[in-house]
Scaffold this motif. Structure first.
Motif, short mmCIF file in Angstrom:
data_model
loop_
_atom_site.label_atom_id
_atom_site.label_comp_id
_atom_site.label_asym_id
_atom_site.label_seq_id
_atom_site.Cartn_x
_atom_site.Cartn_y
_atom_site.Cartn_z
N GLY A 192 -42.55 4.04 -13.64
CA GLY A 192 -43.87 4.63 -13.78
C GLY A 192 -43.82 5.92 -14.59
N LYS A 193 -44.94 6.61 -14.68
CA LYS A 193 -45.06 7.81 -15.51
C LYS A 193 -44.77 9.10 -14.75
CE LYS A 193 -47.55 7.95 -19.06
NZ LYS A 193 -48.58 8.06 -20.12
N ASP A 194 -44.80 9.05 -13.43
CA ASP A 194 -44.55 10.24 -12.62
C ASP A 194 -43.04 10.37 -12.41
OD1 ASP A 194 -44.37 12.31 -10.86
OD2 ASP A 194 -45.66 11.44 -9.32
N THR A 195 -42.40 11.28 -13.14
CA THR A 195 -40.94 11.39 -13.07
C THR A 195 -40.46 12.01 -11.75
OG1 THR A 195 -40.99 13.54 -14.21
CG2 THR A 195 -40.74 11.55 -15.57
N ALA A 196 -41.40 12.47 -10.91
CA ALA A 196 -41.02 13.02 -9.61
C ALA A 196 -41.20 12.00 -8.49
CB ALA A 196 -41.85 14.27 -9.30
N ALA A 197 -41.70 10.81 -8.84
CA ALA A 197 -41.98 9.79 -7.83
C ALA A 197 -40.71 9.06 -7.40
CB ALA A 197 -42.98 8.78 -8.38
N PRO A 198 -40.68 8.55 -6.17
CA PRO A 198 -39.51 7.79 -5.70
C PRO A 198 -39.22 6.57 -6.57
CG PRO A 198 -40.94 8.37 -3.85
CD PRO A 198 -41.68 8.73 -5.10
N GLU A 199 -40.27 5.94 -7.12
CA GLU A 199 -40.07 4.78 -7.97
C GLU A 199 -39.27 5.15 -9.22
OE1 GLU A 199 -43.56 4.18 -5.39
OE2 GLU A 199 -42.95 5.77 -6.79
N PHE A 200 -39.56 6.33 -9.76
CA PHE A 200 -38.83 6.77 -10.94
C PHE A 200 -37.37 7.06 -10.58
CE2 PHE A 200 -37.16 9.69 -14.05
CZ PHE A 200 -37.63 9.18 -15.25
N ALA A 201 -37.16 7.70 -9.44
CA ALA A 201 -35.79 8.00 -9.02
C ALA A 201 -34.98 6.73 -8.85
CB ALA A 201 -35.82 8.79 -7.71
N SER A 202 -35.61 5.68 -8.32
CA SER A 202 -34.92 4.41 -8.14
C SER A 202 -34.57 3.78 -9.48
CB SER A 202 -35.80 3.46 -7.32
OG SER A 202 -35.18 2.20 -7.16
N ALA A 203 -35.52 3.79 -10.41
CA ALA A 203 -35.27 3.22 -11.73
C ALA A 203 -34.19 4.02 -12.46
CB ALA A 203 -36.56 3.20 -12.56
N PHE A 204 -34.24 5.34 -12.32
CA PHE A 204 -33.25 6.18 -12.99
C PHE A 204 -31.86 5.96 -12.40
CE2 PHE A 204 -31.25 9.90 -14.76
CZ PHE A 204 -31.92 10.10 -15.96
N ASP A 205 -31.81 5.71 -11.10
CA ASP A 205 -30.53 5.45 -10.45
C ASP A 205 -29.88 4.18 -11.00
OD1 ASP A 205 -28.59 6.22 -8.39
OD2 ASP A 205 -29.18 4.36 -7.40
N ALA A 206 -30.72 3.19 -11.34
CA ALA A 206 -30.18 1.96 -11.94
C ALA A 206 -29.56 2.27 -13.30
CB ALA A 206 -31.29 0.92 -12.07
N ILE A 207 -30.19 3.15 -14.09
CA ILE A 207 -29.63 3.55 -15.37
C ILE A 207 -28.30 4.27 -15.15
CG2 ILE A 207 -29.97 5.02 -17.40
CD1 ILE A 207 -31.89 2.75 -17.47
#
Length: 250
Positions: free
Chosen positions: A115-130
């Protein structure tokens, strides 16, 4: 092998939707249509795509014609954000120009699942995959590169900046992401200017071919050849790359 279109296409080659949703496709294919070769494209990449047969074509840049030395490119989230949301710490508006800034208006984030909110848990999860993927890249490049190669040094730097405890994208301006024996100095305006050009125009190849532009010492060793290859008037009002090199890497 690589993937063909990720979604089903209609007879006109356009994405096909059912009830507004894309349909997954993703067939495995053996060639990739792209414009990697310098002679096959003009500065705006308007030439038609050529077919690259994946195993041999990728190996030429990423393995130096040797299967046992094949190295991987890491997923450089910083570069993605640079190209969409440039932040070079320079006052001249030309240094805010990038090729993909319009993507900032997209309803989707740069990490689609995050998503667009880089502080959201969804972003943290996606970034963790990277991050996990890049850890595997580091392991591969360590094993095949003898523990010291620019592909390894580059992914190691990214992992240093984006450890598990880092929040959001933990983005560092480009001049602050240098590595090697003589890294770029983010406090120096000339360095920030040159990194802008290198990151925008050269990183596409010279993140995996021969050297990495974030290794300042490697760039300095090649400055004469770079000046010969630099395109005059890269942008309508920016002069040329050659004038930007001279004060930084004489």
């Amino acid at each position: 092998m690589t993937y063909g279109p990720f979604v089903k296409l209609d007879s006109a080659g356009k994405p096909e939707k059912i009830d507004g949703a894309f349909q997954e496709n993703g067939p495995i294919i053996f060639n990739l249509k792209a414009t990697f070769d310098e002679d096959d494209r003009d500065p705006e990449t308007n030439s038609a795509a050529q077919e690259y047969f994946v195993a041999d074509s990728c190996q030429q840049c990423h393995g130096g014609f040797s299967q046992v030395r094949g190295k991987l490119n890491f997923l450089d989230t910083d570069h993605w954000f640079d190209r969409v949301l440039p932040e070079y710490g320079l006052t001249d508006s030309k240094f805010n120009e990038e090729d993909f800034t319009s993507l900032a208006q997209s309803p989707f984030g740069l990490l689609y699942d995050g998503g667009k909110d880089t502080a959201a848990p969804e972003f943290a999860s996606a970034f963790d995959a990277i991050r996990k993927f890049n850890e595997e890249v580091k392991a591969q490049n360590t094993e095949v590169g003898g523990g010291n190669n620019f592909q390894l040094n580059a992914v190691t730097k990214w992992l240093e900046l984006h450890g598990p405890g880092a929040s959001g994208i933990n983005r560092v301006p480009p001049a602050g992401r240098g590595f090697g024996t003589d890294p770029w100095n983010p406090a120096r305006e000339e360095d920030r200017k040159l990194v802008y050009y290198l990151n925008r125009y050269c990183y596409r190849c010279h993140s995996s071919v021969s050297y990495n532009v974030f290794d300042r010492a490697a760039v300095a060793q090649r400055v004469a050849g770079i000046n010969e290859r630099a395109v005059m008037s890269v942008t309508p009002d920016s002069g040329c790359l050659r004038t930007e090199f001279s004060p930084v890497l004489p």
